[in-house]
Design a protein around this motif. Sequence first.
Motif, mmCIF file in Angstrom:
data_model
loop_
_atom_site.group_PDB
_atom_site.id
_atom_site.type_symbol
_atom_site.label_atom_id
_atom_site.label_comp_id
_atom_site.label_asym_id
_atom_site.label_seq_id
_atom_site.Cartn_x
_atom_site.Cartn_y
_atom_site.Cartn_z
ATOM 1 N N ARG A 112 -72.561 21.171 20.633
ATOM 2 C CA ARG A 112 -71.273 21.799 20.342
ATOM 3 C C ARG A 112 -70.631 22.304 21.627
ATOM 4 O O ARG A 112 -71.316 22.566 22.613
ATOM 5 C CB ARG A 112 -71.458 22.992 19.399
ATOM 6 N N ALA A 113 -69.315 22.502 21.542
ATOM 7 C CA ALA A 113 -68.614 23.155 22.642
ATOM 8 C C ALA A 113 -69.016 24.623 22.681
ATOM 9 O O ALA A 113 -69.407 25.201 21.663
ATOM 10 C CB ALA A 113 -67.108 23.025 22.459
ATOM 11 N N THR A 114 -68.915 25.207 23.843
ATOM 12 C CA THR A 114 -69.125 26.643 23.987
ATOM 13 C C THR A 114 -67.790 27.348 23.762
ATOM 14 O O THR A 114 -66.745 26.712 23.689
ATOM 15 C CB THR A 114 -69.667 26.984 25.391
ATOM 16 N N ARG A 115 -67.824 28.661 23.640
ATOM 17 C CA ARG A 115 -66.596 29.451 23.476
ATOM 18 C C ARG A 115 -65.996 29.708 24.857
ATOM 19 O O ARG A 115 -66.106 30.797 25.409
ATOM 20 C CB ARG A 115 -66.893 30.767 22.766
ATOM 21 N N SER A 131 -65.461 32.871 29.062
ATOM 22 C CA SER A 131 -66.261 32.467 27.903
ATOM 23 C C SER A 131 -66.739 33.694 27.154
ATOM 24 O O SER A 131 -66.753 34.804 27.689
ATOM 25 C CB SER A 131 -67.486 31.664 28.358
ATOM 26 N N ALA A 132 -67.162 33.445 25.932
ATOM 27 C CA ALA A 132 -67.818 34.464 25.113
ATOM 28 C C ALA A 132 -69.125 33.878 24.610
ATOM 29 O O ALA A 132 -69.285 32.653 24.540
ATOM 30 C CB ALA A 132 -66.924 34.876 23.945
ATOM 31 N N ALA A 133 -70.033 34.734 24.246
ATOM 32 C CA ALA A 133 -71.315 34.306 23.685
ATOM 33 C C ALA A 133 -71.065 33.532 22.387
ATOM 34 O O ALA A 133 -70.045 33.735 21.725
ATOM 35 C CB ALA A 133 -72.193 35.523 23.417
ATOM 36 N N PRO A 134 -71.990 32.657 22.005
ATOM 37 C CA PRO A 134 -71.795 31.859 20.789
ATOM 38 C C PRO A 134 -71.507 32.684 19.538
ATOM 39 O O PRO A 134 -70.761 32.248 18.664
ATOM 40 C CB PRO A 134 -73.113 31.107 20.638
ATOM 41 N N ASP A 135 -72.044 33.891 19.479
ATOM 42 C CA ASP A 135 -71.871 34.720 18.279
ATOM 43 C C ASP A 135 -70.782 35.780 18.430
ATOM 44 O O ASP A 135 -70.683 36.693 17.621
ATOM 45 C CB ASP A 135 -73.197 35.392 17.907
ATOM 46 N N THR A 139 -61.404 37.762 22.865
ATOM 47 C CA THR A 139 -60.479 38.798 22.441
ATOM 48 C C THR A 139 -59.072 38.561 22.992
ATOM 49 O O THR A 139 -58.884 37.835 23.971
ATOM 50 C CB THR A 139 -60.953 40.180 22.916
ATOM 51 N N THR A 140 -58.119 39.227 22.380
ATOM 52 C CA THR A 140 -56.742 39.186 22.864
ATOM 53 C C THR A 140 -56.676 39.669 24.304
ATOM 54 O O THR A 140 -55.956 39.095 25.129
ATOM 55 C CB THR A 140 -55.842 40.055 21.958
ATOM 56 N N ALA A 141 -57.445 40.702 24.625
ATOM 57 C CA ALA A 141 -57.450 41.240 25.990
ATOM 58 C C ALA A 141 -57.934 40.193 26.993
ATOM 59 O O ALA A 141 -57.410 40.114 28.113
ATOM 60 C CB ALA A 141 -58.323 42.493 26.066
ATOM 61 N N MET A 142 -58.901 39.382 26.616
ATOM 62 C CA MET A 142 -59.389 38.322 27.512
ATOM 63 C C MET A 142 -58.275 37.322 27.796
ATOM 64 O O MET A 142 -58.083 36.894 28.934
ATOM 65 C CB MET A 142 -60.605 37.625 26.899
#
Length: 154
Positions: A112-115, A131-135, A139-142
């Motif tokens: 799968r693709a990562t976030r 990126s963010a962790a899979p789980d 966020t909007t701030a990012m």
Amino acid sequence: MLSVGDAAPDFDLVDQHGRSATLAQMLGRRIMLVFLPLAFSGICANELQQLADDRPLFVTAGTEVIVISVDSMFTLRAWGDEADTPYRLLSDFWPHGRVAERYQAFDSATGRATRTSVAIDENGTVRAVFSAAPDRARTTAMYARALAMFDERA
């Protein structure tokens, strides 16, 4: 590793309606590529909804959001219709995850693709990668921080 200042790798994918999409066609516009692991999964559905809710943020920044996942065009069509998303959903189905790999946004252990999100300027230059962790959802701030990078000097 894909870094700020790199030339963004070109791609040739189809969207949920079977229309061709290449980065070369998008030059001249600001692009936010958003890699999502799987259509219809809980966190991905929440992220897609958050992106829609954040649409004014992207419009103000003059940035087009393009979502990419390893799902088939047909799956993305059903998901896009159900979610009533305003965004193009690109299928990186075959060769499986090839574009995600080029963007260092592919998890070969899960297929799968990562976030991962990549901000690309009008010239095809990477301006931000995060990126963010899979789980965890991004966020909007990012996104706001990444969009601010368009206005920073390279």
